[in-house]
Motif scaffolding. Structure first.
Motif, PDB file in Angstrom:
ATOM      1  N   TRP A 122       1.548  -2.810  22.289  1.00 51.93           N
ATOM      2  CA  TRP A 122       0.295  -2.653  23.029  1.00 51.93           C
ATOM      3  C   TRP A 122      -0.093  -1.191  23.171  1.00 51.93           C
ATOM      4  O   TRP A 122       0.779  -0.315  23.296  1.00 51.93           O
ATOM      5  N   GLY A 123      -1.414  -0.951  23.151  1.00 51.94           N
ATOM      6  CA  GLY A 123      -1.926   0.355  23.507  1.00 51.94           C
ATOM      7  C   GLY A 123      -1.941   0.510  25.014  1.00 51.94           C
ATOM      8  O   GLY A 123      -1.639  -0.427  25.762  1.00 51.94           O
ATOM      9  N   GLN A 124      -2.327   1.690  25.466  1.00 47.88           N
ATOM     10  CA  GLN A 124      -2.260   2.000  26.888  1.00 47.88           C
ATOM     11  C   GLN A 124      -3.447   1.480  27.677  1.00 47.88           C
ATOM     12  O   GLN A 124      -3.416   1.466  28.907  1.00 47.88           O
ATOM     13  N   GLY A 125      -4.484   1.044  26.978  1.00 49.25           N
ATOM     14  CA  GLY A 125      -5.669   0.515  27.639  1.00 49.25           C
ATOM     15  C   GLY A 125      -6.734   1.590  27.822  1.00 49.25           C
ATOM     16  O   GLY A 125      -6.419   2.775  28.002  1.00 49.25           O
ATOM     17  N   THR A 126      -7.983   1.156  27.745  1.00 50.21           N
ATOM     18  CA  THR A 126      -9.101   2.061  27.988  1.00 50.21           C
ATOM     19  C   THR A 126     -10.203   1.279  28.708  1.00 50.21           C
ATOM     20  O   THR A 126     -10.475   0.131  28.375  1.00 50.21           O
ATOM     21  N   GLN A 127     -10.820   1.897  29.691  1.00 51.11           N
ATOM     22  CA  GLN A 127     -11.804   1.216  30.514  1.00 51.11           C
ATOM     23  C   GLN A 127     -13.182   1.237  29.849  1.00 51.11           C
ATOM     24  O   GLN A 127     -13.635   2.271  29.357  1.00 51.11           O
ATOM     25  N   VAL A 128     -13.822   0.080  29.853  1.00 52.15           N
ATOM     26  CA  VAL A 128     -15.216  -0.047  29.423  1.00 52.15           C
ATOM     27  C   VAL A 128     -16.004  -0.585  30.607  1.00 52.15           C
ATOM     28  O   VAL A 128     -15.675  -1.642  31.144  1.00 52.15           O
ATOM     29  N   THR A 129     -17.029   0.153  31.010  1.00 48.78           N
ATOM     30  CA  THR A 129     -17.861  -0.252  32.141  1.00 48.78           C
ATOM     31  C   THR A 129     -19.308  -0.343  31.692  1.00 48.78           C
ATOM     32  O   THR A 129     -19.853   0.637  31.173  1.00 48.78           O
TER      33      THR A 129
END
Length: 128
Positions: free
Chosen positions: A118-125
């Motif tokens: 898994w990647g570390q995650g990135t926020q999309v708003t």
């Protein structure tokens, strides 16, 4: 082992576009099936799109026609182009990968536990 390091994401108004990138490195056999997942606040993580090494793709119904998943194995990078974004697309987005478990196995959208890396995650708003 596979390392996935995400970039991209951010805030955009409804109707706008964003592109996520996920460079990967390590054991290429564990990148047979690559995916983007997302998790909205208070909800379970859901699969958004998958792409296999042969380019076969799959999408969850809610993003069909708006999102495009792709991979460039020469650059070892996974992408997610998101167009016509909606407020309901707001979530933390994760890239993920897994190996092929048996001959003939596909790369369909499946539960998160099937994916090993898994990647570390990135926020999309997305604001309306």
């Amino acid at each position: 082992q596979v390392q996935l390091v995400q970039s991209g994401g951010g805030s955009v108004q409804a109707g706008g576009s964003l592109k996520l990138s996920c460079p990967f490195s390590g054991n290429i056999w564990s990148t047979y099936c690559m995916a983007w997942f997302r998790q909205a606040s208070g909800k379970e993580r859901e699969g958004v799109a998958t792409v296999a090494t042969d380019g076969t793709t799959a999408y969850v119904d809610s993003v069909k026609g708006r999102f495009t998943i792709s991979r460039d194995d020469a650059k070892n990078t996974l992408y997610l182009q998101m167009n016509s974004l909606k407020s309901e697309d707001t979530a933390m987005y994760y890239c993920a990968s897994r190996a092929k478990s048996y001959i003939g196995e596909g790369c369909e959208i499946s539960r998160p536990t099937v994916f090993n890396y898994w990647g570390q995650g990135t926020q999309v708003t997305v604001s309306s």
